[in-house]
Enzyme design. Structure first.
Site, PDB file in Angstrom:
ATOM      1  N   LYS A 177      -3.543  -9.574 -10.413  1.00  0.00           N
ATOM      2  CA  LYS A 177      -4.605  -9.855  -9.443  1.00  0.00           C
ATOM      3  C   LYS A 177      -5.688  -8.774  -9.574  1.00  0.00           C
ATOM      4  O   LYS A 177      -5.371  -7.592  -9.636  1.00  0.00           O
ATOM      5  CB  LYS A 177      -4.010  -9.807  -8.030  1.00  0.00           C
ATOM      6  CG  LYS A 177      -5.050  -9.866  -6.930  1.00  0.00           C
ATOM      7  CD  LYS A 177      -4.443  -9.521  -5.572  1.00  0.00           C
ATOM      8  CE  LYS A 177      -5.481  -9.570  -4.500  1.00  0.00           C
ATOM      9  NZ  LYS A 177      -5.934  -8.414  -3.850  1.00  0.00           N
TER      10      LYS A 177
ATOM     11  N   LYS B 257       0.834  -1.202   0.000  1.00  0.00           N
ATOM     12  CA  LYS B 257       0.000   0.000   0.000  1.00  0.00           C
ATOM     13  C   LYS B 257       0.871   1.255   0.000  1.00  0.00           C
ATOM     14  O   LYS B 257       0.580   2.220  -0.698  1.00  0.00           O
ATOM     15  CB  LYS B 257      -0.947   0.005   1.208  1.00  0.00           C
ATOM     16  CG  LYS B 257      -2.103  -0.981   1.053  1.00  0.00           C
ATOM     17  CD  LYS B 257      -2.945  -1.070   2.304  1.00  0.00           C
ATOM     18  CE  LYS B 257      -4.046  -2.113   2.161  1.00  0.00           C
ATOM     19  NZ  LYS B 257      -4.664  -2.437   3.443  1.00  0.00           N
TER      20      LYS B 257
ATOM     21  N   LYS C 142      -9.233  -3.290  -6.701  1.00  0.00           N
ATOM     22  CA  LYS C 142      -9.641  -1.893  -6.893  1.00  0.00           C
ATOM     23  C   LYS C 142      -8.428  -1.002  -7.129  1.00  0.00           C
ATOM     24  O   LYS C 142      -8.470  -0.072  -7.907  1.00  0.00           O
ATOM     25  CB  LYS C 142     -10.341  -1.385  -5.621  1.00  0.00           C
ATOM     26  CG  LYS C 142     -11.743  -1.845  -5.467  1.00  0.00           C
ATOM     27  CD  LYS C 142     -12.288  -1.347  -4.144  1.00  0.00           C
ATOM     28  CE  LYS C 142     -11.579  -1.946  -2.969  1.00  0.00           C
ATOM     29  NZ  LYS C 142     -12.213  -3.102  -2.352  1.00  0.00           N
TER      30      LYS C 142
HETATM   31  P1  ADP Z   1      -9.103  -5.020  -3.315  1.00  0.00           P
HETATM   32  O1  ADP Z   1      -7.802  -5.704  -3.638  1.00  0.00           O
HETATM   33  O2  ADP Z   1      -9.941  -4.810  -4.500  1.00  0.00           O
HETATM   34  O3  ADP Z   1      -8.899  -3.765  -2.510  1.00  0.00           O
HETATM   35  P2  ADP Z   1      -9.832  -6.171  -0.825  1.00  0.00           P
HETATM   36  O4  ADP Z   1      -8.400  -6.125  -0.401  1.00  0.00           O
HETATM   37  O5  ADP Z   1     -10.793  -5.220  -0.199  1.00  0.00           O
HETATM   38  O6  ADP Z   1      -9.892  -6.042  -2.393  1.00  0.00           O
HETATM   39  O7  ADP Z   1     -10.328  -7.662  -0.615  1.00  0.00           O
HETATM   40  C1  ADP Z   1     -11.515  -8.075   0.032  1.00  0.00           C
HETATM   41  C2  ADP Z   1     -11.548  -9.598   0.080  1.00  0.00           C
HETATM   42  O8  ADP Z   1     -11.594 -10.144  -1.232  1.00  0.00           O
HETATM   43  C3  ADP Z   1     -10.312 -10.228   0.738  1.00  0.00           C
HETATM   44  O9  ADP Z   1     -10.684 -11.385   1.458  1.00  0.00           O
HETATM   45  C4  ADP Z   1      -9.442 -10.569  -0.433  1.00  0.00           C
HETATM   46  O10 ADP Z   1      -8.539 -11.590  -0.146  1.00  0.00           O
HETATM   47  C5  ADP Z   1     -10.468 -10.972  -1.477  1.00  0.00           C
HETATM   48  N1  ADP Z   1      -9.951 -10.668  -2.809  1.00  0.00           N
HETATM   49  C6  ADP Z   1      -9.745  -9.448  -3.339  1.00  0.00           C
HETATM   50  N2  ADP Z   1      -9.274  -9.507  -4.586  1.00  0.00           N
HETATM   51  C7  ADP Z   1      -9.163 -10.821  -4.887  1.00  0.00           C
HETATM   52  C8  ADP Z   1      -8.735 -11.552  -6.024  1.00  0.00           C
HETATM   53  N3  ADP Z   1      -8.345 -10.938  -7.134  1.00  0.00           N
HETATM   54  N4  ADP Z   1      -8.762 -12.885  -5.970  1.00  0.00           N
HETATM   55  C9  ADP Z   1      -9.182 -13.529  -4.862  1.00  0.00           C
HETATM   56  N5  ADP Z   1      -9.598 -12.902  -3.746  1.00  0.00           N
HETATM   57  C10 ADP Z   1      -9.592 -11.569  -3.736  1.00  0.00           C
END
Ligand code: ADP
Ligand code: TRP
Length: 321
Positions: free
Chosen positions: A189, A110, A192
């Site tokens: 991956k 981050k 957002k």
């Molecule tokens: P982002 O990466 O979009 O900010 P978050 O970190 O808020 O997403 O993730 C929320 C949940 O969704 C977590 O449990 C995270 O491990 C899962 N998650 C997010 N992106 C993925 C992905 N591309 N594949 C699998 N799980 C994901």
């Protein structure tokens, strides 16, 4: 068995969130006593707009309920409605070595992406440990990227138990191998933060455009593609289409003569169909926000009833009482 997981209200939910976290969590609600919450305190480490937080929190509640979270079967609440989480986080933070947090990849990522490293962002895993430990959770379903945070939780819980006597249950992460990382439109991956997401809900035209913009290579249509299983659209099709569809498209790509445009169109159609029922349910819920509020309020009552005695146990253990 007690299951717990949380999700930050930091933007619209995407396919990565759905397959990596929501769907496994929803399936698990059948297998034990599940606690799911919206991590609005955590969102304060990266979202600094009050109205945005309010809106995102509501969106996540609607998304989750529309996707099949059943408030009769599990406890669904907003983290900040249970302020006991933050008190426990303080008790834990005093036992958390700086080095342990400095090693957290999610924090380093981050900061590398330009988020200002405020103290909350650094201490994020400690609040997460409190979220987990305050419900005596046994199983925490999350995506692969959150595994390290569960390890931090276990380390800190063990340290507390050693120092002040047995107090916390040690949780286990549950990571689904088959959907560990959902790829985004650029093949990284889906996240957002990389602007490569395909959301679960939203405007049809925009979502279609998003899928049609999936990054492919420049090989011609006729050319056979022996590496078809690596194709992003194929990987996403495996998630959203009925059994066999992805394999069929993969075979066609391998054989050659099958264009990426056709493949993407097929992906869009299956994706749109995959969430048809949920879309209907979401619009019904959005027209009945009092109902949604009442679910979160009931959830908070139930969660506090569990969190209070665990916090009390910890306060007694460490000599605050
Ligand atoms: P982002 O990466 O979009 O900010 P978050 O970190 O808020 O997403 O993730 C929320 C949940 O969704 C977590 O449990 C995270 O491990 C899962 N998650 C997010 N992106 C993925 C992905 N591309 N594949 C699998 N799980 C994901
Ligand atoms: N850090 C998690 C994420 O970004 C959200 C979260 C907060 C969480 N507290 C939690 C997940 C406790 C599981 C358990 O995805």
């Amino acid at each position: 068995m007690r299951i717990l997981s949380g999700i930050q209200p930091s933007g619209a939910l995407h396919l990565g969130n759905y397959f990596g976290m929501m769907r496994p969590a929803i399936e698990l609600q059948e297998q034990g006593e599940a606690f799911y919450f919206i991590a609005d305190y955590h969102s304060m480490t990266s979202v600094f707009d009050a109205e945005e937080r309010r809106q995102n929190t509501l969106d996540v509640a609607l998304d989750f309920l529309a996707c099949g979270l059943d408030p009769e079967r599990c406890v669904f609440f907003k983290q900040s409605d249970v302020p006991e989480h933050t008190e426990l986080a303080w008790l834990l933070t005093t036992l958390t070595p700086m080095g342990l947090l400095e090693r957290c990849v999610s924090y380093k990522d981050k900061v590398a992406r330009g988020l200002s490293p405020n103290h909350g962002l650094f201490a994020y895993p400690v609040l997460m440990a409190a979220d987990i430990l305050i419900y005596d959770s046994n199983v925490v379903p999350v995506g692969k990227d959150q595994k390290q945070h569960i390890e931090v939780t276990r380390d800190v819980a063990m340290k507390f138990n050693q120092l002040y006597g047995e107090c916390f249950v040690l949780p286990e992460p549950q990571i689904r191998g088959d959907v560990a990382v959902v790829p985004g439109t650029d093949g990284q991956k889906m996240s957002k933060s990389y602007d490569n997401t395909i959301n679960i809900f939203g405007d049809e035209k925009r979502l279609k455009k998003r899928i049609m913009s999936l990054v492919m290579d420049s090989r011609g249509m006729e050319e056979p593609k022996p590496d078809a299983d690596q194709n992003i659209a194929i990987q996403l099709l495996k998630l959203v289409a009925p059994e066999g569809v992805a394999q069929e498209c993969e075979d066609q790509l391998r054989a050659g003569g099958y264009g990426y445009g056709t493949l993407k169109k097929s992906l869009f159609e299956h994706y749109w169909e995959c969430f048809r029922e949920q879309r209907q349910k979401r619009s019904e819920l959005a027209a009945n926000l009092d109902y949604v509020d009442s679910i979160l309020a009931e959830g908070a009552d139930k969660a506090r009833a569990v969190a209070r005695p665990v916090l009390k146990r910890a306060r007694v253990a460490c000599g605050l009482e």
